[in-house]
Design a protein around this motif. Structure first.
Motif, short mmCIF file in Angstrom:
data_model
loop_
_atom_site.label_atom_id
_atom_site.label_comp_id
_atom_site.label_asym_id
_atom_site.label_seq_id
_atom_site.Cartn_x
_atom_site.Cartn_y
_atom_site.Cartn_z
N GLU A 37 0.81 -1.22 0.00
CA GLU A 37 0.00 0.00 0.00
C GLU A 37 0.85 1.27 0.00
OE1 GLU A 37 -3.25 -0.05 -0.44
OE2 GLU A 37 -3.08 -2.24 -0.54
N GLN B 95 1.26 2.74 -5.17
CA GLN B 95 -0.11 3.13 -5.47
C GLN B 95 -0.26 4.44 -6.23
OE1 GLN B 95 -2.71 1.20 -4.90
NE2 GLN B 95 -1.55 -0.39 -3.82
N TRP C 193 -10.93 7.70 -0.47
CA TRP C 193 -9.78 6.81 -0.54
C TRP C 193 -10.13 5.55 -1.33
CZ3 TRP C 193 -5.15 8.46 0.14
CH2 TRP C 193 -4.10 7.53 0.24
N HIS C 194 -11.22 4.93 -0.98
CA HIS C 194 -11.84 3.90 -1.80
C HIS C 194 -13.31 3.89 -1.44
CE1 HIS C 194 -11.83 1.14 1.65
NE2 HIS C 194 -10.51 1.23 1.73
N GLU C 195 -14.09 2.99 -1.98
CA GLU C 195 -15.54 3.13 -1.87
C GLU C 195 -16.07 3.01 -0.45
OE1 GLU C 195 -16.60 -1.54 -3.04
OE2 GLU C 195 -17.23 0.12 -4.34
N ARG D 130 -14.00 4.07 2.26
CA ARG D 130 -13.13 4.86 3.13
C ARG D 130 -12.98 6.27 2.60
NH1 ARG D 130 -7.26 2.94 5.45
NH2 ARG D 130 -8.66 1.99 6.99
#
Length: 350
Positions: free
Chosen positions: A87, A92, A313-315, A317
């Motif tokens: 990560e 990333q 951050w993502h779906e 978060r």
């Protein structure tokens, strides 16, 4: 505009604007041509950073990404691989620069905890084989952006370094927010930097400068990195106007990072549990908010309607980052707005 009506931008600590005092330092900077005979203010910055981090030499770069990629370039050879937390920023968010620019493969290390530890790294080291790529570099990150500004302790950094040494591998540290790690842990920058051969530090995050980073390490490697910087188009002329901002940040904004950490803890306390969300307890200035449903974009949109900008951050978060332009009183007020955004978004799903 009153404090109660303005938009608070918590997407990143990169959104800060130079303070009036920093702008004066920029305007008053002594400059020269850094590509030719050198820029005196840039030289002063490089000497200051090298001393702070206990390294032989520092080199000023336009960005942390360029400095990271220069480090990968000088440590590795094409056809090898680098071992790095799965990560990590280099994996990333640097658009496969290691592959595109350096011809190296990334071997992502899956951390069993929040960030890569020595056991994780050791398990990823390959046995020698004619069928497998050779490793050429270990990359660390402190603080760890993707994990929520997590600090890797000095002892854990030393253990990671020891694994790399036993494998015969150099270590590069992405220390974009190493300033935060040092302030939060009470461990000196030099002690943290001693766990790596080269270190990148950024000035455009918590220190509030508009641009810039430094790569530090042994003089011979930095000479090679200087050539890489040139090849990548990173040679800067009167770069002292940028270096002056970084110097000002080091002098006046480094110690106050503790204020950002306190503000992050306050924000976390306000929003934790709102709408069923859970907060990753912040070590430093990054607050990761995990959602009960995959509606991060909806949360961010509702927060913006209420005067708070956060990042997806993502779906499941969202992320909020405290910084120089987000004082504690604003965090308290806008934290309540973010709490409402979380509650509103969840209620729309019920």
């Amino acid at each position: 505009m009153s404090q109660s009506s303005y938009m608070l931008d918590l997407r990143s600590d990169t959104v800060t604007r130079p303070t009036a005092a920093m702008r004066r330092a920029i305007a008053d900077a002594e400059v020269g041509d850094d590509v030719l005979e050198g820029d005196p203010t840039t030289a002063r910055l490089e000497a200051t950073v090298a001393e702070l981090l206990g390294k032989e030499r520092a080199l000023f770069f336009p960005s942390g990404t360029m400095a990271n990629q220069a480090a990968v370039w000088v440590h590795t050879t094409p056809g090898t691989e680098i071992l790095i937390d799965a990560e990590a920023h280099i994996v990333q968010w640097e658009i496969a620069g290691a592959a595109a620019l350096c011809g190296v493969q990334i071997r992502p290390v899956t951390a069993r905890g929040a960030v890569m530890q020595a056991d994780d790294l050791q398990a990823a080291v390959r046995m020698p084989s004619i069928h497998a790529p050779e490793a050429s570099l270990v990359c660390l990150e402190n603080t760890h952006n993707g994990a929520g500004g997590v600090v890797t302790s000095l002892a854990d950094m030393q253990a990671l370094r020891d694994v790399a040494r036993r494998a015969g591998l150099p270590v590069h540290l992405d220390g974009a927010r190493l300033w935060n790690a040092s302030v939060a842990s009470g461990v000196s920058l030099a002690e943290l930097a001693s766990c790596a051969d080269t270190v990148m530090v950024s000035f455009s995050k918590g220190l509030g400068a508009p641009v810039g980073a430094c790569l530090v390490g042994p003089a011979d490697l930095l000479t090679k990195a200087h050539r890489v910087r040139k090849r990548l188009g990173g040679g800067m002329r009167q770069s002292g106007v940028l270096a002056a901002a970084a110097l000002h940040g080091l002098e006046f904004h480094l110690d106050r990072l503790a204020d950002d950490h306190a503000a992050a803890r306050e924000l976390a306390d306000i929003v934790d549990g709102a709408g069923g969300a859970t907060v990753v307890a912040p070590d430093t200035n990054i607050v990761m908010i995990d959602l009960p449903t995959p509606r991060a974009a909806d949360v961010a949109a509702r927060a913006a309607e209420l005067g708070v900008r956060i990042s997806v951050w993502h779906e499941r978060r969202v992320r909020a980052v405290t910084h120089l332009d987000a004082p504690l009183e604003a965090i308290r007020e806008h934290g309540i707005r973010l709490m409402k955004a979380l509650e509103d978004t969840t209620s729309r799903l019920d």
